[in-house]
Scaffold this active site. Structure first.
Site, PDB file in Angstrom:
ATOM      1  N   GLY A 186       0.802  -1.236   0.000  1.00  0.00           N
ATOM      2  CA  GLY A 186       0.000   0.000   0.000  1.00  0.00           C
ATOM      3  C   GLY A 186       0.829   1.277   0.000  1.00  0.00           C
ATOM      4  O   GLY A 186       0.316   2.342   0.337  1.00  0.00           O
ATOM      5  N   THR A 189       1.907   3.114  -2.484  1.00  0.00           N
ATOM      6  CA  THR A 189       1.378   4.131  -3.397  1.00  0.00           C
ATOM      7  C   THR A 189       0.076   4.721  -2.856  1.00  0.00           C
ATOM      8  O   THR A 189      -0.120   5.938  -2.878  1.00  0.00           O
ATOM      9  CB  THR A 189       1.132   3.521  -4.793  1.00  0.00           C
ATOM     10  OG1 THR A 189       2.367   2.999  -5.278  1.00  0.00           O
ATOM     11  CG2 THR A 189       0.604   4.548  -5.767  1.00  0.00           C
ATOM     12  N   LYS A 196       9.546   8.978  -7.904  1.00  0.00           N
ATOM     13  CA  LYS A 196       9.891   7.560  -7.785  1.00  0.00           C
ATOM     14  C   LYS A 196      10.992   7.263  -8.794  1.00  0.00           C
ATOM     15  O   LYS A 196      10.918   7.705  -9.948  1.00  0.00           O
ATOM     16  CB  LYS A 196       8.640   6.699  -8.029  1.00  0.00           C
ATOM     17  CG  LYS A 196       8.904   5.186  -7.959  1.00  0.00           C
ATOM     18  CD  LYS A 196       7.648   4.393  -7.569  1.00  0.00           C
ATOM     19  CE  LYS A 196       7.887   2.895  -7.681  1.00  0.00           C
ATOM     20  NZ  LYS A 196       6.985   2.089  -6.863  1.00  0.00           N
ATOM     21  N   ASP A 248       1.921   3.865 -10.517  1.00  0.00           N
ATOM     22  CA  ASP A 248       2.087   4.484  -9.194  1.00  0.00           C
ATOM     23  C   ASP A 248       2.095   6.009  -9.296  1.00  0.00           C
ATOM     24  O   ASP A 248       1.359   6.708  -8.590  1.00  0.00           O
ATOM     25  CB  ASP A 248       3.407   4.035  -8.542  1.00  0.00           C
ATOM     26  CG  ASP A 248       3.361   2.583  -8.100  1.00  0.00           C
ATOM     27  OD1 ASP A 248       2.398   1.888  -8.466  1.00  0.00           O
ATOM     28  OD2 ASP A 248       4.284   2.158  -7.390  1.00  0.00           O
ATOM     29  N   GLU A 285       8.687   7.576  -3.300  1.00  0.00           N
ATOM     30  CA  GLU A 285       8.249   6.195  -3.056  1.00  0.00           C
ATOM     31  C   GLU A 285       9.303   5.211  -3.536  1.00  0.00           C
ATOM     32  O   GLU A 285       9.845   5.349  -4.633  1.00  0.00           O
ATOM     33  CB  GLU A 285       6.927   5.921  -3.804  1.00  0.00           C
ATOM     34  CG  GLU A 285       6.412   4.506  -3.548  1.00  0.00           C
ATOM     35  CD  GLU A 285       5.202   4.117  -4.404  1.00  0.00           C
ATOM     36  OE1 GLU A 285       4.561   4.984  -5.012  1.00  0.00           O
ATOM     37  OE2 GLU A 285       4.933   2.901  -4.456  1.00  0.00           O
ATOM     38  N   GLY A 286       9.581   4.211  -2.709  1.00  0.00           N
ATOM     39  CA  GLY A 286      10.506   3.159  -3.108  1.00  0.00           C
ATOM     40  C   GLY A 286       9.807   2.095  -3.933  1.00  0.00           C
ATOM     41  O   GLY A 286       8.588   2.091  -4.089  1.00  0.00           O
ATOM     42  N   SER A 287      10.607   1.190  -4.484  1.00  0.00           N
ATOM     43  CA  SER A 287      10.058   0.028  -5.193  1.00  0.00           C
ATOM     44  C   SER A 287      10.116  -1.145  -4.223  1.00  0.00           C
ATOM     45  O   SER A 287      11.109  -1.318  -3.519  1.00  0.00           O
ATOM     46  CB  SER A 287      10.909  -0.287  -6.417  1.00  0.00           C
ATOM     47  OG  SER A 287      11.069   0.870  -7.207  1.00  0.00           O
ATOM     48  N   GLY A 288       9.049  -1.955  -4.174  1.00  0.00           N
ATOM     49  CA  GLY A 288       9.041  -3.148  -3.324  1.00  0.00           C
ATOM     50  C   GLY A 288       9.310  -2.839  -1.857  1.00  0.00           C
ATOM     51  O   GLY A 288       8.801  -1.855  -1.322  1.00  0.00           O
ATOM     52  N   ASN A 325      -1.417   0.078   7.305  1.00  0.00           N
ATOM     53  CA  ASN A 325      -2.440   0.176   6.265  1.00  0.00           C
ATOM     54  C   ASN A 325      -3.470  -0.942   6.422  1.00  0.00           C
ATOM     55  O   ASN A 325      -3.181  -2.002   6.955  1.00  0.00           O
ATOM     56  CB  ASN A 325      -1.768   0.100   4.891  1.00  0.00           C
ATOM     57  CG  ASN A 325      -2.726   0.393   3.746  1.00  0.00           C
ATOM     58  OD1 ASN A 325      -3.701   1.143   3.918  1.00  0.00           O
ATOM     59  ND2 ASN A 325      -2.469  -0.182   2.593  1.00  0.00           N
TER      60      ASN A 325
HETATM   61  N1  LIG Z   1      -6.184   1.342   2.347  1.00  0.00           N
HETATM   62  C1  LIG Z   1      -6.504   0.859   1.144  1.00  0.00           C
HETATM   63  N2  LIG Z   1      -7.788   0.889   0.722  1.00  0.00           N
HETATM   64  C2  LIG Z   1      -8.143   0.421  -0.501  1.00  0.00           C
HETATM   65  N3  LIG Z   1      -7.280  -0.123  -1.377  1.00  0.00           N
HETATM   66  C3  LIG Z   1      -5.970  -0.185  -1.012  1.00  0.00           C
HETATM   67  C4  LIG Z   1      -5.517   0.284   0.247  1.00  0.00           C
HETATM   68  N4  LIG Z   1      -4.190   0.077   0.321  1.00  0.00           N
HETATM   69  C5  LIG Z   1      -3.832  -0.476  -0.837  1.00  0.00           C
HETATM   70  N5  LIG Z   1      -4.886  -0.655  -1.645  1.00  0.00           N
HETATM   71  C6  LIG Z   1      -4.881  -1.266  -3.000  1.00  0.00           C
HETATM   72  O1  LIG Z   1      -4.032  -2.412  -2.972  1.00  0.00           O
HETATM   73  C7  LIG Z   1      -3.233  -2.490  -4.144  1.00  0.00           C
HETATM   74  C8  LIG Z   1      -1.743  -2.432  -3.762  1.00  0.00           C
HETATM   75  O2  LIG Z   1      -1.478  -1.187  -3.146  1.00  0.00           O
HETATM   76  P1  LIG Z   1      -0.290  -0.232  -3.660  1.00  0.00           P
HETATM   77  O3  LIG Z   1      -0.239  -0.193  -5.147  1.00  0.00           O
HETATM   78  O4  LIG Z   1      -0.438   1.061  -2.957  1.00  0.00           O
HETATM   79  O5  LIG Z   1       0.975  -1.056  -3.106  1.00  0.00           O
HETATM   80  P2  LIG Z   1       2.526  -0.711  -3.244  1.00  0.00           P
HETATM   81  O6  LIG Z   1       3.172  -1.065  -1.968  1.00  0.00           O
HETATM   82  O7  LIG Z   1       2.684   0.686  -3.731  1.00  0.00           O
HETATM   83  O8  LIG Z   1       2.996  -1.730  -4.389  1.00  0.00           O
HETATM   84  P3  LIG Z   1       4.338  -1.645  -5.302  1.00  0.00           P
HETATM   85  O9  LIG Z   1       5.392  -2.381  -4.537  1.00  0.00           O
HETATM   86  O10 LIG Z   1       3.931  -2.333  -6.564  1.00  0.00           O
HETATM   87  O11 LIG Z   1       4.698  -0.195  -5.522  1.00  0.00           O
HETATM   88  C9  LIG Z   1      -3.675  -1.333  -5.038  1.00  0.00           C
HETATM   89  O12 LIG Z   1      -4.664  -1.788  -5.914  1.00  0.00           O
HETATM   90  C10 LIG Z   1      -4.263  -0.339  -4.048  1.00  0.00           C
HETATM   91  O13 LIG Z   1      -5.219   0.517  -4.622  1.00  0.00           O
HETATM   92 MG   LIG Z   2       3.615   1.424  -5.433  1.00  0.00          MG
END
Ligand SMILES: Nc1ncnc2c1ncn2[C@@H]1O[C@H](COP(=O)(O)OP(=O)(O)OP(=O)(O)O)[C@@H](O)[C@H]1O
Ligand SMILES: [Mg+2]
Length: 229
Positions: A15, A17, A38, A57, A118-121, A182
């Site tokens: 979560g 992003t 990013k 993102d 924002e970082g990756s992974g 989150n």
């Molecule tokens: N609090 C939340 N409420 C609703 N949806 C969420 C929530 N947190 C995350 N999501 C959903 O979960 C999915 C993964 O979240 P997100 O893309 O933010 O992860 P990430 O850590 O940024 O991933 P990555 O490593 O690929 O950058 C997305 O579809 C996002 O919209």
């Molecule tokens: Mg992301």
């Protein structure tokens, strides 16, 4: 020159992003000049018509926080393969040049008061691994001199993941500015305990919790701004 905060996570899809968009929006709604950056995105969707890659993102944060920048200004490297950036870069024959990343990051910093990067992974995410260079995400955070905020899931397994992430950041001398949990559910006994245990085991404050579907960050913008350096 603006201040910056690095957003890492306990893993991919946790979560970062989603939460980053709320962070940037929170600052901007309070009248602060906040932007996003990013270094590298992999797993970008290809436009079927013109073949361009969509940096999901960056475009998500741009939409939620109403940023005026183009995708090219928000992210330096965009790869199609949904694998770690170091492998995506190998497959594309397009290795990350960290001088370019630093230049793009500094440009973002010169244009805004608060840059959320924002970082990756998770924090141990290889960005470049070839004959010339071996670079992990934490090396880049050190090079840019950033403090980190950790996004962790609120649920089962987060004590281990969050504490290990804090320990690793500390081992690399990266300042830990806080943790955001989150997909938090108010009143859930395990999740409330996770919050307490993560704080007790790390000494790091959980600065906010985010629920599924939240459209704003439940945090004072001035307190949030203090996490930037
Ligand atoms: N609090 C939340 N409420 C609703 N949806 C969420 C929530 N947190 C995350 N999501 C959903 O979960 C999915 C993964 O979240 P997100 O893309 O933010 O992860 P990430 O850590 O940024 O991933 P990555 O490593 O690929 O950058 C997305 O579809 C996002 O919209
Ligand atoms: Mg992301």
């Amino acid at each position: 020159m603006g201040k910056a905060l690095f957003i890492t996570g306990t893993g991919t899809d946790v979560g970062k992003t989603y939460v980053t968009a709320l962070i940037v929006k929170c600052l901007r709604d309070a009248g602060l000049d906040a932007g996003y950056y990013k270094a590298a995105i992999s797993g970008a969707e290809k436009d079927e018509e013109d073949g361009t890659l969509h940096a999901g993102d960056a475009l998500y944060v741009k939409e939620i926080a109403e940023l005026s920048e183009t995708q090219e200004e928000l992210v330096s490297y965009v790869y199609e393969a949904a694998v770690s950036p170091h492998l995506a870069a190998q497959l594309d024959n397009k290795p990350i040049d960290f001088d370019v990343v630093e230049k793009d990051f500094r440009r973002a910093l010169s244009q805004h008061e608060y840059i959320t990067m924002e970082g990756s992974g998770g924090i141990i995410c290889p960005l470049r691994w070839d004959k010339e260079q071996h670079v992990i995400l934490d090396d880049l955070v050190l090079r840019l001199g950033l403090g980190a905020l950790i996004v962790a899931d609120a649920g089962l397994g987060t004590i281990n993941a969050a504490v290990l992430t804090v320990e690793h950041l500390r081992a690399r001398n990266i300042p830990v500015r806080g943790i955001i949990l989150n997909r938090f559910h108010d009143g859930d006994i395990m999740e409330e305990d996770n919050l307490d245990m993560v704080e007790a085991l790390t000494g790091v404050k959980v600065v906010a919790t985010v629920k599924s579907g939240d459209e704003t960050l439940d945090m004072d913008a001035e307190e949030l701004a203090k996490l930037y350096q």
